[in-house]
Design a protein around this motif. Sequence first.
Motif, mmCIF file in Angstrom:
data_model
loop_
_atom_site.group_PDB
_atom_site.id
_atom_site.type_symbol
_atom_site.label_atom_id
_atom_site.label_comp_id
_atom_site.label_asym_id
_atom_site.label_seq_id
_atom_site.Cartn_x
_atom_site.Cartn_y
_atom_site.Cartn_z
ATOM 1 N N ALA A 178 0.829 -1.223 0.000
ATOM 2 C CA ALA A 178 0.000 0.000 0.000
ATOM 3 C C ALA A 178 0.855 1.262 0.000
ATOM 4 O O ALA A 178 0.452 2.291 -0.534
ATOM 5 C CB ALA A 178 -0.925 -0.005 1.212
ATOM 6 N N SER A 179 2.030 1.181 0.610
ATOM 7 C CA SER A 179 2.850 2.390 0.786
ATOM 8 C C SER A 179 4.008 2.467 -0.202
ATOM 9 O O SER A 179 4.569 3.545 -0.420
ATOM 10 C CB SER A 179 3.421 2.421 2.214
ATOM 11 O OG SER A 179 4.326 1.341 2.390
ATOM 12 N N GLY A 180 4.406 1.313 -0.720
ATOM 13 C CA GLY A 180 5.615 1.285 -1.551
ATOM 14 C C GLY A 180 6.883 1.423 -0.727
ATOM 15 O O GLY A 180 7.966 1.660 -1.267
ATOM 16 N N ARG A 205 -2.470 8.087 4.122
ATOM 17 C CA ARG A 205 -2.775 9.221 3.226
ATOM 18 C C ARG A 205 -3.264 8.709 1.869
ATOM 19 O O ARG A 205 -4.223 9.244 1.306
ATOM 20 C CB ARG A 205 -1.532 10.094 3.036
ATOM 21 C CG ARG A 205 -1.251 10.951 4.258
ATOM 22 C CD ARG A 205 -0.370 12.163 3.915
ATOM 23 N NE ARG A 205 -0.380 13.114 5.004
ATOM 24 C CZ ARG A 205 0.707 13.506 5.680
ATOM 25 N NH1 ARG A 205 1.899 13.044 5.357
ATOM 26 N NH2 ARG A 205 0.597 14.370 6.665
ATOM 27 N N ALA A 206 -2.608 7.673 1.371
ATOM 28 C CA ALA A 206 -3.005 7.139 0.061
ATOM 29 C C ALA A 206 -4.437 6.614 0.100
ATOM 30 O O ALA A 206 -5.160 6.668 -0.905
ATOM 31 C CB ALA A 206 -2.044 6.025 -0.364
ATOM 32 N N ALA A 207 -4.858 6.124 1.253
ATOM 33 C CA ALA A 207 -6.236 5.609 1.387
ATOM 34 C C ALA A 207 -7.239 6.740 1.595
ATOM 35 O O ALA A 207 -8.444 6.496 1.625
ATOM 36 C CB ALA A 207 -6.296 4.620 2.548
ATOM 37 N N GLY A 208 -6.735 7.969 1.794
ATOM 38 C CA GLY A 208 -7.642 9.114 1.901
ATOM 39 C C GLY A 208 -7.705 9.760 3.275
ATOM 40 O O GLY A 208 -8.442 10.730 3.468
ATOM 41 N N ALA A 209 -6.968 9.219 4.252
ATOM 42 C CA ALA A 209 -6.997 9.827 5.594
ATOM 43 C C ALA A 209 -6.283 11.177 5.565
ATOM 44 O O ALA A 209 -5.279 11.340 4.858
ATOM 45 C CB ALA A 209 -6.315 8.910 6.606
ATOM 46 N N ARG A 210 -6.800 12.116 6.329
ATOM 47 C CA ARG A 210 -6.148 13.428 6.472
ATOM 48 C C ARG A 210 -5.410 13.443 7.806
ATOM 49 O O ARG A 210 -6.012 13.181 8.855
ATOM 50 C CB ARG A 210 -7.187 14.551 6.414
ATOM 51 C CG ARG A 210 -7.846 14.676 5.025
ATOM 52 C CD ARG A 210 -9.076 15.545 5.052
ATOM 53 N NE ARG A 210 -10.149 14.931 5.817
ATOM 54 C CZ ARG A 210 -10.972 13.992 5.335
ATOM 55 N NH1 ARG A 210 -10.842 13.554 4.098
ATOM 56 N NH2 ARG A 210 -11.916 13.477 6.106
ATOM 57 N N ILE A 211 -4.119 13.705 7.745
ATOM 58 C CA ILE A 211 -3.308 13.698 8.968
ATOM 59 C C ILE A 211 -2.945 15.142 9.295
ATOM 60 O O ILE A 211 -2.249 15.802 8.514
ATOM 61 C CB ILE A 211 -2.041 12.831 8.784
ATOM 62 C CG1 ILE A 211 -2.442 11.392 8.412
ATOM 63 C CG2 ILE A 211 -1.198 12.825 10.064
ATOM 64 C CD1 ILE A 211 -1.264 10.491 8.041
#
Length: 389
Positions: free
Chosen positions: A94-96, A178-184
């Motif tokens: 998911a992150s690479g 973040r890639a999944a759409g979460a805002r940090i």
Amino acid sequence: MVHAPHPRSSRSVLPSVAILGAGCIGLSVAWRLAAAGCSVDVFDPGEAGRGATHAAGGMLAACVETEPGEESLLPLTRASQALWPGFAQELEEASGLSVDLRTEGTMVIALTADDAAKVRFLHGFQRDLGLPVEWLGGAEVRRREPYLQPGVAGALFCREDHQVDNRKLAAALIRAARAAGARIHERCDRPTLVTAQGRAAGVRVGDVTVSADRVVLAAGAWSGGVEGLPPVAKPPVRPVKGQMLCLRMDARLPLLRHVVWTPGTYLIPRLDGRLLIGATTEERGFDDRLTAGGQFALLEGAWRALPGIAELPIEESWAGFRPGSRDDAPILGESAVEGLIHATGHHRNGVLLTPVTADGIARLVLTGETDPVMRPFAADRFAPQGAAA
Ligand code: GLY
């Protein structure tokens, strides 16, 4: 000002989630929930992935760290340990980014006859619990780790206690979430729990409120001090200070391959040549100063086991704060405030317990069901006898 959670179109039946704390627990919950389609906002007063996640050793030691009196934690720690290989692979995809999961196993070595009696006792105790531990004689220990002190008497070995690079884990979780759409949201000034009509309703930073259907409290050792928490929902968590340091080996000729515990100290060799030495256990509140005594004890313990470290440069020293609960077990699940979920108090096991916590908290948010393995760790175990939490 009030911000509704971001529009989610077809996802609108899913709950929106605010998470207090961007360590490995908060980030992994964020990743799981964002990947499931939830609107997710994570808040941290500092940088994401710092705190205990940055300070940890990354040992996934469900077996060799189990001592008498800690048996009740085993179903949870072993469940998470079993999840780790798949979790690491999924996260790397998911992150690479690699998290450097190392699977050589862990040794608890005995340097003297006295140590050997203690380690043999531990071996018998863990073996009787059905854990995959074995006893190695001194010659076999030296064959596997030739740079250990020549007189090493023997070792308890666990082939299933692995390690991961916790700092790489943090980087991968940030990227995947973040890639999944979460805002940090980092460096937030005093993120504050917002309640409305007795239930958790979101998080406020300054004059901006992000409303949410569920709030997850994952602020590690700081969890009890989060602003806006009603007293009834304050988890009994305290900081347990741990000093560590790191030496630099030649990565092509490492002095060590396994994680090694030696009396009072552990050594963790990383693939990139770092050799971590940890950790003190101190009840000093949030005092993060390094002490001569703490650093000396770590270096002396490590040097007795691995004399070759005397030649290695010191790269870094630091202190972190384990979130210790009243019984040193994690606090997971519904709190006394509706909509507020605890995911804190992981003490020495935050990295180990990341996969099981992420899956269990995500399941609770998405379905309302509590994973049976998580059930014994709800905050209501601390409620006075006969009182509702
Ligand atoms: N899990 C190792 C430590 O807390 O020092």
